[in-house]
Design an enzyme around this catalytic site. Structure first.
Site, PDB file in Angstrom:
ATOM      1  N   ARG A  11       0.960   6.924  -6.766  1.00 20.39           N
ATOM      2  CA  ARG A  11      -0.204   7.799  -6.896  1.00 20.39           C
ATOM      3  C   ARG A  11       0.213   9.258  -6.751  1.00 20.39           C
ATOM      4  O   ARG A  11      -0.159  10.111  -7.564  1.00 20.39           O
ATOM      5  CB  ARG A  11      -1.262   7.433  -5.864  1.00 20.39           C
ATOM      6  CG  ARG A  11      -2.413   8.435  -5.804  1.00 20.39           C
ATOM      7  CD  ARG A  11      -3.595   7.936  -4.986  1.00 20.39           C
ATOM      8  NE  ARG A  11      -3.287   7.595  -3.605  1.00 20.39           N
ATOM      9  CZ  ARG A  11      -4.204   7.190  -2.708  1.00 20.39           C
ATOM     10  NH1 ARG A  11      -5.484   7.103  -3.067  1.00 20.39           N
ATOM     11  NH2 ARG A  11      -3.864   6.878  -1.468  1.00 20.39           N
TER      12      ARG A  11
ATOM     13  N   TYR B 166       0.831  -1.210   0.000  1.00 20.42           N
ATOM     14  CA  TYR B 166       0.000   0.000   0.000  1.00 20.42           C
ATOM     15  C   TYR B 166       0.860   1.252   0.000  1.00 20.42           C
ATOM     16  O   TYR B 166       0.539   2.257  -0.657  1.00 20.42           O
ATOM     17  CB  TYR B 166      -0.932  -0.006   1.206  1.00 20.42           C
ATOM     18  CG  TYR B 166      -1.774   1.250   1.333  1.00 20.42           C
ATOM     19  CD1 TYR B 166      -2.638   1.642   0.321  1.00 20.42           C
ATOM     20  CD2 TYR B 166      -1.686   2.045   2.476  1.00 20.42           C
ATOM     21  CE1 TYR B 166      -3.405   2.798   0.441  1.00 20.42           C
ATOM     22  CE2 TYR B 166      -2.449   3.197   2.608  1.00 20.42           C
ATOM     23  CZ  TYR B 166      -3.306   3.572   1.586  1.00 20.42           C
ATOM     24  OH  TYR B 166      -4.050   4.709   1.710  1.00 20.42           O
TER      25      TYR B 166
ATOM     26  N   TYR C 153      -0.410  12.861   6.958  1.00 16.93           N
ATOM     27  CA  TYR C 153       0.055  11.802   7.848  1.00 16.93           C
ATOM     28  C   TYR C 153       1.573  11.877   8.032  1.00 16.93           C
ATOM     29  O   TYR C 153       2.310  12.198   7.085  1.00 16.93           O
ATOM     30  CB  TYR C 153      -0.291  10.429   7.273  1.00 16.93           C
ATOM     31  CG  TYR C 153      -1.700   9.944   7.541  1.00 16.93           C
ATOM     32  CD1 TYR C 153      -2.560  10.619   8.390  1.00 16.93           C
ATOM     33  CD2 TYR C 153      -2.161   8.785   6.938  1.00 16.93           C
ATOM     34  CE1 TYR C 153      -3.837  10.160   8.636  1.00 16.93           C
ATOM     35  CE2 TYR C 153      -3.445   8.311   7.175  1.00 16.93           C
ATOM     36  CZ  TYR C 153      -4.274   9.004   8.018  1.00 16.93           C
ATOM     37  OH  TYR C 153      -5.541   8.547   8.250  1.00 16.93           O
TER      38      TYR C 153
ATOM     39  N   ARG D  49     -11.258  13.295   3.115  1.00 12.04           N
ATOM     40  CA  ARG D  49     -12.188  12.440   3.862  1.00 12.04           C
ATOM     41  C   ARG D  49     -13.539  12.349   3.170  1.00 12.04           C
ATOM     42  O   ARG D  49     -14.274  11.368   3.336  1.00 12.04           O
ATOM     43  CB  ARG D  49     -12.369  12.973   5.282  1.00 12.04           C
ATOM     44  CG  ARG D  49     -11.087  13.011   6.097  1.00 12.04           C
ATOM     45  CD  ARG D  49     -10.466  11.632   6.258  1.00 12.04           C
ATOM     46  NE  ARG D  49      -9.251  11.706   7.070  1.00 12.04           N
ATOM     47  CZ  ARG D  49      -8.447  10.670   7.275  1.00 12.04           C
ATOM     48  NH1 ARG D  49      -8.719   9.493   6.721  1.00 12.04           N
ATOM     49  NH2 ARG D  49      -7.364  10.802   8.014  1.00 12.04           N
TER      50      ARG D  49
ATOM     51  N   GLU E 168     -14.090  -1.097   7.485  1.00 13.02           N
ATOM     52  CA  GLU E 168     -14.074   0.228   6.865  1.00 13.02           C
ATOM     53  C   GLU E 168     -15.435   0.431   6.199  1.00 13.02           C
ATOM     54  O   GLU E 168     -16.002  -0.511   5.639  1.00 13.02           O
ATOM     55  CB  GLU E 168     -12.951   0.320   5.832  1.00 13.02           C
ATOM     56  CG  GLU E 168     -12.891   1.635   5.067  1.00 13.02           C
ATOM     57  CD  GLU E 168     -11.670   1.710   4.156  1.00 13.02           C
ATOM     58  OE1 GLU E 168     -10.542   1.532   4.679  1.00 13.02           O
ATOM     59  OE2 GLU E 168     -11.838   1.923   2.942  1.00 13.02           O
TER      60      GLU E 168
END
Length: 291
Positions: free
Chosen positions: A104, A97, A157, A170, A277
């Protein structure tokens, strides 16, 4: 075994659709909303000292997406679904990930896209095998990004979570001539930037629902014309361990009742300590089976 009647999400439009393809992106759109998909096999790339095959595949896929958006005239990347094979697997000391996040972000930067602030809502889920699959919605107008006051924005983060931060908001709101639609990103039991309630799937579910409520409240604050109630949402729950499904479903029903439409699928989640999730969308009509 594949179920006899697998779950599907179908978006319907009252307008004529235009189908097209640009590069490796296939898409359809009406005057307001574009949906596209791309599948990239990372075996077409070779690990190098500076970039893994998955990192290269992710950058290539997103460059293709941005090129297709420019070609079709839908610059506002609104909502993205990323499906990664073996998302939590460690390769050469780095979780897959995290390698995906590097690729990305490299594509966003190379294509002149914002890395913070007005970035799309997104989910990143793990599948067992296959290609990197990306689906997305885009709009002609600029999107409105929504953050969660209880959480550090994902794009801020700390490096604890990898050399590059995840590039998503979000939630995101699209404003169109027809209606405003809210997309809430994959939401989990995270406060600040830390996972809470390790190993307790019921508590993680409750914390996730608090986060969704907080995002709804923030969306109502920044976009007053769009204030869908919780029971008006269409939700998709990702469950890491199928054995936890009944406990998750029971908590969802206890907290929000039976009015909210929820469907569940099994998937790995971007952090190994996250057991559930939930993503959601609102501002549009829904139909179909409930939780």
């Amino acid at each position: 075994m594949v179920p006899a009647n697998p779950w599907r999400a179908v978006w319907l439009s009252d307008h004529a659709l235009v189908a097209g393809r640009h590069g490796q992106v296939a898409y359809r759109h009406d005057d307001e909303l574009m949906y596209g998909v791309i599948s990239v096999d990372e075996s077409a790339f070779v690990d190098t000292p500076s970039a893994s095959a998955l990192q290269q595949a992710a950058e290539f896929a997103y460059r293709e997406v941005f090129a297709a958006l420019a070609h079709a005239g839908f610059p506002g990347l609104l909502r993205v679904w990323n499906y990664l094979p073996r998302i939590n697997e460690i390769e050469n000391g780095v979780e897959r990930y995290r390698k995906f996040n590097i690729g990305r972000q490299d594509a966003f930067a190379a294509c002149g896209r914002a890395l913070t602030g007005r970035v799309p809502a997104a989910s990143a889920l793990g599948v067992r095998h296959g290609a990197l699959e990306i689906g997305f919605f885009a709009v002609r107008r600029a999107l409105l990004a929504v953050e969660n006051p209880r959480q550090v924005s994902a794009y801020h983060y700390p490096e604890t979570y990898g050399p590059r931060s995840p590039t998503f908001s979000r939630a995101a709101v699209s404003s169109s001539m027809v209606q405003d639609v809210l997309f809430i990103s994959g939401t989990a039991s995270i406060v600040g930037h830390q996972t809470l309630h390790h190993g307790d799937v019921a508590a993680q579910t409750r914390e996730t629902l608090v986060n969704i409520d907080t995002v709804l409240a923030e969306a109502a604050r920044v976009a007053p014309l769009l204030s869908p109630a919780r029971e008006d949402l269409a939700c998709l729950g990702y469950v890491r361990d199928p054995a936890d499904l009944e406990r998750i479903r029971a908590e969802v029903r206890r907290v929000i009742g039976d009015e909210t439409q929820v469907c569940y699928v099994q998937a790995d989640i971007c952090r190994t300590d996250l057991l559930v999730e939930i993503e959601a969308s609102g501002g549009h009509p829904t139909q179909g089976a409930r939780s």
